[in-house]
Scaffold this motif. Structure first.
Motif, PDB file in Angstrom:
ATOM      1  N   GLY A   1      14.553  27.411  37.749  1.00 40.10           N
ATOM      2  CA  GLY A   1      14.280  28.836  37.878  1.00 40.10           C
ATOM      3  C   GLY A   1      14.812  29.585  36.676  1.00 40.10           C
ATOM      4  O   GLY A   1      15.453  29.006  35.782  1.00 40.10           O
ATOM      5  N   PRO A   2      14.598  30.887  36.592  1.00 36.41           N
ATOM      6  CA  PRO A   2      15.032  31.665  35.431  1.00 36.41           C
ATOM      7  C   PRO A   2      16.543  31.691  35.238  1.00 36.41           C
ATOM      8  O   PRO A   2      17.018  31.713  34.104  1.00 36.41           O
ATOM      9  CB  PRO A   2      14.467  33.061  35.702  1.00 36.41           C
ATOM     10  N   ALA A   3      17.312  31.688  36.329  1.00 37.46           N
ATOM     11  CA  ALA A   3      18.771  31.712  36.190  1.00 37.46           C
ATOM     12  C   ALA A   3      19.266  30.458  35.491  1.00 37.46           C
ATOM     13  O   ALA A   3      20.132  30.517  34.606  1.00 37.46           O
ATOM     14  CB  ALA A   3      19.418  31.856  37.564  1.00 37.46           C
ATOM     15  N   GLN A   4      18.724  29.325  35.875  1.00 35.98           N
ATOM     16  CA  GLN A   4      19.129  28.072  35.246  1.00 35.98           C
ATOM     17  C   GLN A   4      18.730  28.058  33.771  1.00 35.98           C
ATOM     18  O   GLN A   4      19.482  27.584  32.911  1.00 35.98           O
ATOM     19  CB  GLN A   4      18.508  26.881  35.971  1.00 35.98           C
ATOM     20  N   ALA A   5      17.571  28.594  33.450  1.00 36.57           N
ATOM     21  CA  ALA A   5      17.150  28.663  32.049  1.00 36.57           C
ATOM     22  C   ALA A   5      18.122  29.512  31.226  1.00 36.57           C
ATOM     23  O   ALA A   5      18.509  29.141  30.110  1.00 36.57           O
ATOM     24  CB  ALA A   5      15.737  29.231  31.959  1.00 36.57           C
ATOM     25  N   LEU A   6      18.552  30.653  31.772  1.00 39.01           N
ATOM     26  CA  LEU A   6      19.507  31.504  31.056  1.00 39.01           C
ATOM     27  C   LEU A   6      20.872  30.855  30.961  1.00 39.01           C
ATOM     28  O   LEU A   6      21.606  31.066  29.981  1.00 39.01           O
ATOM     29  CB  LEU A   6      19.603  32.868  31.734  1.00 39.01           C
ATOM     30  N   ASN A   7      21.260  30.065  31.969  1.00 37.82           N
ATOM     31  CA  ASN A   7      22.532  29.337  31.895  1.00 37.82           C
ATOM     32  C   ASN A   7      22.546  28.408  30.681  1.00 37.82           C
ATOM     33  O   ASN A   7      23.524  28.341  29.929  1.00 37.82           O
ATOM     34  CB  ASN A   7      22.758  28.512  33.168  1.00 37.82           C
ATOM     35  N   VAL A   8      21.440  27.695  30.480  1.00 30.79           N
ATOM     36  CA  VAL A   8      21.344  26.761  29.360  1.00 30.79           C
ATOM     37  C   VAL A   8      21.424  27.517  28.029  1.00 30.79           C
ATOM     38  O   VAL A   8      22.166  27.137  27.112  1.00 30.79           O
ATOM     39  CB  VAL A   8      20.035  25.955  29.446  1.00 30.79           C
ATOM     40  N   VAL A   9      20.662  28.603  27.901  1.00 31.37           N
ATOM     41  CA  VAL A   9      20.639  29.360  26.652  1.00 31.37           C
ATOM     42  C   VAL A   9      21.985  30.037  26.402  1.00 31.37           C
ATOM     43  O   VAL A   9      22.430  30.160  25.260  1.00 31.37           O
ATOM     44  CB  VAL A   9      19.498  30.395  26.665  1.00 31.37           C
ATOM     45  N   GLY A  10      22.667  30.456  27.481  1.00 30.02           N
ATOM     46  CA  GLY A  10      23.995  31.042  27.324  1.00 30.02           C
ATOM     47  C   GLY A  10      24.985  30.066  26.719  1.00 30.02           C
ATOM     48  O   GLY A  10      25.796  30.425  25.851  1.00 30.02           O
ATOM     49  N   ARG A  11      24.942  28.804  27.143  1.00 33.99           N
ATOM     50  CA  ARG A  11      25.815  27.794  26.553  1.00 33.99           C
ATOM     51  C   ARG A  11      25.474  27.587  25.077  1.00 33.99           C
ATOM     52  O   ARG A  11      26.355  27.445  24.227  1.00 33.99           O
ATOM     53  CB  ARG A  11      25.651  26.469  27.316  1.00 33.99           C
ATOM     54  N   TYR A  12      24.192  27.588  24.771  1.00 33.88           N
ATOM     55  CA  TYR A  12      23.749  27.395  23.391  1.00 33.88           C
ATOM     56  C   TYR A  12      24.159  28.574  22.508  1.00 33.88           C
ATOM     57  O   TYR A  12      24.534  28.397  21.344  1.00 33.88           O
ATOM     58  CB  TYR A  12      22.232  27.216  23.373  1.00 33.88           C
ATOM     59  N   ALA A  13      24.114  29.799  23.056  1.00 33.93           N
ATOM     60  CA  ALA A  13      24.435  30.994  22.264  1.00 33.93           C
ATOM     61  C   ALA A  13      25.863  30.966  21.738  1.00 33.93           C
ATOM     62  O   ALA A  13      26.164  31.575  20.703  1.00 33.93           O
ATOM     63  CB  ALA A  13      24.218  32.251  23.105  1.00 33.93           C
ATOM     64  N   HIS A  14      26.761  30.233  22.424  1.00 33.89           N
ATOM     65  CA  HIS A  14      28.157  30.167  21.984  1.00 33.89           C
ATOM     66  C   HIS A  14      28.311  29.443  20.651  1.00 33.89           C
ATOM     67  O   HIS A  14      29.320  29.631  19.959  1.00 33.89           O
ATOM     68  CB  HIS A  14      29.013  29.472  23.046  1.00 33.89           C
TER      69      HIS A  14
END
Length: 409
Positions: A260-273
């Motif tokens: 779902g969209p929340a899981q997609a943002l979780n992944v991108v949030g880790r990458y943004a670091h």
């Protein structure tokens, strides 16, 4: 001294430097005597004229950019309502005694807004200090302190002029690269199975044709489903665009495999670091299920998407909002929400350049957006996107980047 006894006309004439009043249309409304003397033009040749008709760029000098720089400054004042102090500008002026001959002049301008009762800019105070004589050292005799100081000013001004030339050349090179970069990162509209989609992309006023805002459209596996996202990286130009490209690509890939969209943002949030320049980047993503008529969404610090129902009801999708992508060193699962729609509804995603204005609460911009979408909801997505930009963006261009996606459900 009582305010009523102050002779403001005399004060205006006594202001230091050359002073002119410009209308929002950039027409000279008034000039002081110093402006008349400094420009070498009679008052009747100035007042009532468009400023760039009176003071165009030198057509004989391909490097002449004085008019462009001044125009950009005046438009910034109109768009932001803030004073703009310009660097020393070379702005050649045509001789009134020898038409066709241009005199090399240097000016130090400051442009200040004057507000009307409604809070809008009604005049611009355009004040100029003439610094041409300070930059001329030839023909002067003597080696005293004044001559030494003048030589120092001349050398420093020439250094600044050379730096400005280099910056213009670098900016020109960036402008050559920018269109190709934008086309590679943000195609006009990514092809999807769903055809009733319109996208718009507007860089900030004075910026390159690339910026830190992005959008993405993804055909999702498992039924008739579409992923729609927008995001925002702090800053403008090529540096922000490079960060934008990394985050957009990461979210596009994550959306294809996430539950779902929340899981997609979780992944991108880790990458943004681990991406330099991704600090405070925001994004919102929606998964549209056309078989079940639902929109599932999650937001990482981004303005809420808008769902405009067929009957005119406007719903802001704000029940799953979380901090920006890189806000938590140790990420926790992001929230997610679901809402239903009837065929014919319209989903709109956008970046904050569409709704945020200086000295204005964001709720005012959101209300303006909702009103525009409600009134024009029956228009096709392409027309609706154009109308929204026309009604919400300032006439002279926004001071922030803007991305807009309109999907007819």
């Amino acid at each position: 001294m009582a305010e009523a006894s102050i002779d403001y006309a005399a004060v205006y004439q006594a202001l230091p430097g050359m002073v002119a009043l410009l209308t929002p249309e950039l027409v000279l409304a008034d000039v002081d005597e110093a402006f008349v003397r400094g420009s070498g033009r009679p008052r009747e040749a100035l007042v009532g004229r468009f400023v760039f008709d009176v003071f165009p760029d030198n057509p004989n000098d391909r490097e002449s950019r004085g008019a462009d720089s001044l125009r950009a400054s005046l438009h910034r004042v109109l768009a932001t309502g803030e004073r703009d102090t310009m660097a020393v500008q070379r702005y050649d002026v045509e001789s009134t005694e020898r038409p066709g001959e241009w005199e090399e002049r240097y000016w130090s301008p400051v442009n200040t807004p004057v507000f009307g009762p409604d809070g809008n800019v009604v005049l611009i105070v355009h004040r100029i200090e003439e610094v041409t004589e300070l930059l001329r050292v030839s023909g002067r005799a003597g080696t005293g302190p004044e001559r030494v100081r003048e030589a120092e000013l001349y050398a420093r001004a020439r250094e600044l002029q050379e730096l400005n030339n280099r910056l213009r050349q670098a900016h020109a090179r960036e402008r050559e690269v920018a269109p190709a970069l934008q086309e590679a990162m943000l195609p006009a509209r990514r092809p999807t199975l769903h055809e009733r989609v319109a996208v718009r992309y507007r860089p900030a006023m004075g910026a390159l044709t690339v910026c830190g805002d992005w959008y993405d459209l993804v055909d999702l596996v498992g039924g008739h489903r579409l992923g729609v996202s927008v995001g925002d990286v702090v800053g403008h130009g090529l540096a922000a665009a490079c960060v934008m490209g990394q985050l957009r690509s990461a979210l596009s890939a994550a959306s294809r495999v996430a539950d779902g969209p929340a899981q997609a943002l979780n992944v991108v949030g880790r990458y943004a670091h681990v991406v330099d320049g991704a600090e405070s980047a925001t994004a919102v993503t929606t998964f549209v299920d056309f078989d079940r008529n639902t929109v599932t969404y999650s937001s990482a610090g981004h303005p809420p998407p808008v769902l405009v129902h067929h009957d005119g009801r406007v719903e802001f999708l704000d029940r799953a909002t979380d901090p920006p992508l890189d806000a938590r060193p140790d990420p926790v699962p992001r929230p997610e929400a679901v809402t239903a729609f009837e065929p014919g509804a319209t989903l709109v995603l956008y970046t904050d350049g569409l709704v945020e204005r200086r000295r204005e609460d964001i709720d005012t911009g959101l209300t303006r957006l909702a009103d525009s979408l409600r009134r024009h909801r029956t228009r096709d997505p392409e027309a609706l996107a154009d109308i929204v930009l026309l009604e919400l963006l300032p006439p002279g261009g926004a001071t922030d980047d803007t991305a807009l996606v309109v999907v007819r459900l």
